[in-house]
Enzyme design. Structure first.
Site, PDB file in Angstrom:
ATOM      1  N   LYS A  98      -6.543   9.507  10.837  1.00 27.68           N
ATOM      2  CA  LYS A  98      -6.147   9.523   9.420  1.00 27.68           C
ATOM      3  C   LYS A  98      -6.222  10.938   8.879  1.00 27.68           C
ATOM      4  O   LYS A  98      -5.307  11.415   8.223  1.00 27.68           O
ATOM      5  CB  LYS A  98      -7.107   8.654   8.590  1.00 27.68           C
ATOM      6  N   GLN A 158     -14.220   3.140   5.054  1.00 27.06           N
ATOM      7  CA  GLN A 158     -13.884   2.531   6.348  1.00 27.06           C
ATOM      8  C   GLN A 158     -14.741   1.278   6.602  1.00 27.06           C
ATOM      9  O   GLN A 158     -15.967   1.340   6.500  1.00 27.06           O
ATOM     10  CB  GLN A 158     -14.105   3.575   7.462  1.00 27.06           C
ATOM     11  N   ASP A 162      -6.522   1.648  -0.127  1.00 22.65           N
ATOM     12  CA  ASP A 162      -6.516   0.540   0.834  1.00 22.65           C
ATOM     13  C   ASP A 162      -5.891  -0.712   0.203  1.00 22.65           C
ATOM     14  O   ASP A 162      -5.509  -1.637   0.916  1.00 22.65           O
ATOM     15  CB  ASP A 162      -7.966   0.195   1.222  1.00 22.65           C
TER      16      ASP A 162
END
Ligand code: NDP
Length: 283
Positions: free
Chosen positions: A50, A94, A117
């Protein structure tokens, strides 16, 4: 018939190149912060990818790594600081998190305007009520791939396997918004092969290696395989038995190289969208 293989890597590269061009034209660099708690090796690889992709596309990206024994209150305090930081447009924590930290509390602590997200209940609610908001990256990537594959969505019978918050449910909403007739199947579904055989568009997101056999796939279906399963031989496999599905499907994504690269590209797309919306710039 042999299916066209949908090259998610190439589609993601094109998407990232387009985003890099848009970022270069901005008077600032959109800021992304990825927070990682603990040292789960799979998450480590993913977070590094990422970061690399974000920096290459011109984003101001950094990972904040915290030890595995971080207290929930400390993580929430960090999120509050990132929420208040005007240089930060996107925050991603995460998952999975260590057991002492409640994932729901963390997801709800992120400012919905920075929730790249798309997991915050406000964004899930916006998606379900067809209002603009941040959409979860993986299902968003699937929609890009369906368009690339030339899928005619209005009226199409779509079957989504899996009903998780991060893939199955938002996938249902996106396909419904695109005028598909959608069935969502899950572990309590009675006749999974029968449901799949009715699908013109089949999206598999169950996390069960090669659960979907070739004869579950209708002739001419478009098959999108979200699953990432590591076998005992160390190889990655999808939720669909790829070689069996190939002669029946019209188009299919491989694993790896299908949906996976799209997830990161869509994270960058969300970060740019969040920056533009939050800074009240014309999109
Ligand atoms: P979850 O475990 O959260 O959800 C799995 C879903 O599949 C559940 O709804 C479950 O049903 C259903 N399911 C499980 N087993 C069966 C079965 N035998 N028959 C029918 N339904 C079943 O997984 P996620 O949604 O998070 O992820 C799914 C897969 O996608 C995983 O392989 C994951 O690694 C991958 N993934 C890939 C990403 C990418 O970037 N390519 C991103 C995110 C996920 P029930 O609700 O009844 O329990």
């Amino acid at each position: 018939m042999t299916a066209t293989i949908i090259d998610g890597k190439a589609v993601a590269e094109r998407l990232r190149a387009g985003l890099a061009g848009r970022v270069a034209a901005l008077p600032f660099r959109p800021g992304l912060r990825v927070v990682r708690v603990g040292d789960d090796p799979a998450s480590g690889v993913y977070v590094r990818n990422k970061d690399r992709a974000a920096l290459a596309a011109g984003f101001d990206s950094a990972t904040i790594a915290l030890p595995a024994d971080t207290r929930e209150s400390d993580l929430l305090a960090l999120i509050a600081r990132l929420n208040a930081d005007p240089a930060v447009d996107g925050i991603l924590v995460q998952l999975p998190l260590p057991p002492q930290i409640r994932a729901d509390a963390v997801i709800e602590a992120v400012d919905p305007e920075k929730d790249v997200d798309g997991f915050h209940p406000v964004n899930a609610g916006r998606l379900a009520s067809r209002q603009p908001g941040l959409v979860p990256c993986t299902p968003k990537g699937v929609m890009h791939l369906l368009r690339e594959a030339g899928a005619r969505l209005p009226g199409a019978r779509a079957v989504v396997l899996g009903r998780s918050q991060i893939v199955g449910r938002p996938m249902l909403q996106l396909l419904l918004a695109a005028d598909c007739t959608v069935t969502v199947a899950h572990s309590r579904t009675r006749d999974l092969p029968g449901e799949c055989r009715r699908a013109e568009i089949l999206v598999a997101a169950v996390g069960q290696s090669e659960l979907v056999r070739g004869d579950w796939v209708a002739e001419g279906a478009i098959v999108i395989d979200v699953g990432i399963n590591r076998g005992p031989d160390g190889k990655l496999r999808g939720d669909v038995a790829f070689a069996e599905a190939l002669p029946r499907a019209a188009a299919i994504t491989p694993v790896p190289g299908g949906v996976g690269p799209m997830t990161i590209a869509c994270l960058l797309e969300n970060t740019l969208e969040a920056a533009i919306a939050r800074r009240r710039l014309p999109s």
